[in-house]
Design an enzyme around this catalytic site. Structure first.
Site, short mmCIF file in Angstrom:
data_model
loop_
_atom_site.label_atom_id
_atom_site.label_comp_id
_atom_site.label_asym_id
_atom_site.label_seq_id
_atom_site.Cartn_x
_atom_site.Cartn_y
_atom_site.Cartn_z
N GLU A 47 38.12 22.42 -47.37
CA GLU A 47 38.92 21.21 -47.44
C GLU A 47 38.10 19.92 -47.34
O GLU A 47 38.15 19.21 -46.32
CB GLU A 47 40.02 21.25 -46.37
N GLU A 106 44.85 29.23 -48.59
CA GLU A 106 45.65 29.01 -47.38
C GLU A 106 47.05 28.60 -47.79
O GLU A 106 47.22 27.79 -48.72
CB GLU A 106 45.09 27.87 -46.50
#
Ligand code: IFM
Length: 437
Positions: free
Chosen positions: A166, A346
């Protein structure tokens, strides 16, 4: 959530994900101080000033946790390595740190779980933060050294690797919004961090290619933005959050809507780094949770204002919006990655779970997974080459500045006793992945 494996393409993989600082217990095994320890020690940054010192004690209980993964029938386990565990000062190897990941990967292989490694999931060693952390261009070289140290030890057994989880969180959330370590609110620091995180990603990919490591990808958190007015605010949000990182890695360009604000603050000759940043990958991972409704705001650039939305919310206050996952999978393939395999690396929700008589009836989480898995199916039907899905997260864990209050796990963790109790959502995955077991 009554899927069968055959409802998904042949060889589609199912996994669950975690990260080092959120579960391991950073106080164990000679790990060094991280900028998250520093951030949490500053009153007001983290709920109840909680930190990852003990977390889920996965450091000592990993066998039990991997037994749960295998019992549910998952194919793959997405985990991360802590830089500060392996190199407490950011540069010098701690043998006990490498030994831990060696044991951990062996334990995955023993249980038939594919190890999906993320090298960095946010616990920067404090010693490197003191040198400027992600603002310092040298971070790319330090990170490549860390990458080599890890892969030299466990690279023979890992199935897939991504360098940095991320990049938006590592840079924008942490240097512009100040919500994550190091807690800065500084546009110049932000511009440098956003560029350097991609430079470090590309440098690590090149280092791994040179070592012969296979199956290398990048993992991006994407957040859908819906227009809340007729300005280009939603497009600006999309550019900052999503298109900057995908554009740098897959198109070797940054969107002009981001350069309008960050351009003057990027390092000199930033364009020269695109050949490293854009080093070809083998797959692309998408972490997806929610969307926001964005409108023109009155503050300084990027002049954004979030508008209330009527959609149901998770414990995080995030909209439940599965359509965004479908649209991102299709759009990412169309605009950035073409035929490259896509993975949902995710997806999940925090819920105010209650453990009663040994049961956690997390029906809203089951409904969330159901809706998002349908979105994956719809994206596949529309031609997106999606090859796997990882639930976030195996365990309730340290949700960063929100401490231990927000529960994302398939498995409930009692943070007093550290007892693990699989929730109803865990049972749903198990009945899909191991029918009749
Ligand atoms: O817990 C985090 C994780 O560390 C990164 N992705 C989002 C999750 C939920 O906020």
């Amino acid at each position: 959530m009554d899927f069968k494996r055959t409802d998904f393409p042949k060889d589609f993989i199912f996994g669950a994900a975690t990260s080092a600082y959120q579960i391991e217990g950073h106080g164990f095994g000679g790990a060094g101080r991280t900028h998250w320890d520093d951030f949490a020690a500053t009153p007001g940054n983290v709920v109840r000033a909680e930190h990852g010192g003990r977390a889920c004690d996965h450091y000592h209980r990993f066998a039990q946790d991997l037994d749960l993964m295998a019992d549910a029938g998952f194919d793959a386990y997405r985990f991360s390595t802590s830089w500060a565990r392996v190199m407490p000062d950011g540069k010098t190897v701690n043998a006990a740190g490498l030994d831990f990941y060696d044991r951990l990967v062996d334990a995955m292989v023993d249980r038939g779980l594919q190890p999906w490694l993320t090298l960095y999931h946010w616990e920067l060693p404090s010693a490197l933060a003191d040198l400027g952390g992600w603002r310092n261009r040298d971070v790319a070289g330090w990170f490549a050294d860390f990458t080599q140290a890890i892969l030299a030890r466990i690279g023979d057994r890992v199935h897939a690797v991504s360098p940095i989880n991320e990049p938006w969180c590592v840079s924008w959330l942490s240097h512009f919004e100040g919500h994550h370590a190091p807690g800065l609110r500084d546009i110049r620091a932000t511009a440098r961090a956003m560029h350097h995180v991609l430079l470090a990603h590309g440098t690590a990919i090149q280092a791994m290619r040179a070592m012969g490591q296979k199956n290398l990808g990048g993992v991006f958190n994407l957040e859908w933005s819906t227009a809340g007015d007729d300005s280009d605010a939603a497009a600006r949000y999309d550019a900052i959050y999503n298109r900057f990182f995908l554009g740098g890695v897959f198109r070797k360009e940054y969107p002009h809507l981001v350069l309008d604000g960050l351009g003057p603050h990027l390092p000199d000759r930033w364009q020269d780094d695109f050949d490293v940043i854009g080093t070809p990958l083998d797959w692309c991972g998408i972490n997806y949770y929610t969307r926001k409704v964005m409108a023109q705001g009155s503050g300084p650039w990027p002049h954004l204002r979030e508008v209330d939305s009527p959609l149901p919310k998770t414990q995080m206050g995030w909209d439940v919006y599965p359509q965004g996952l479908q649209d991102f999978l299709v759009r990412t393939a169309r605009d950035y990655t073409g035929d490259l395999p896509l993975y949902v690396t995710e997806n999940g929700m925090a819920n105010a779970d209650v453990l009663e008589d040994g049961v956690v009836a997390d029906g809203s989480r089951i409904a969330y997974f159901d809706a998002h898995l349908r979105a994956v199916q719809a994206a596949i039907a529309a031609g997106a080459p999606v090859q796997g899905y990882f639930a976030w997260s195996l365990l309730d864990n340290y949700e960063w500045s929100l401490g231990y209050e927000k529960r994302f796990g398939l498995v409930h963790v009692d943070f007093e006793t550290l007892t693990r109790t699989p929730k109803a959502s865990f049972a749903k995955f198990k009945s899909m992945l191991r029918p009749g077991s």
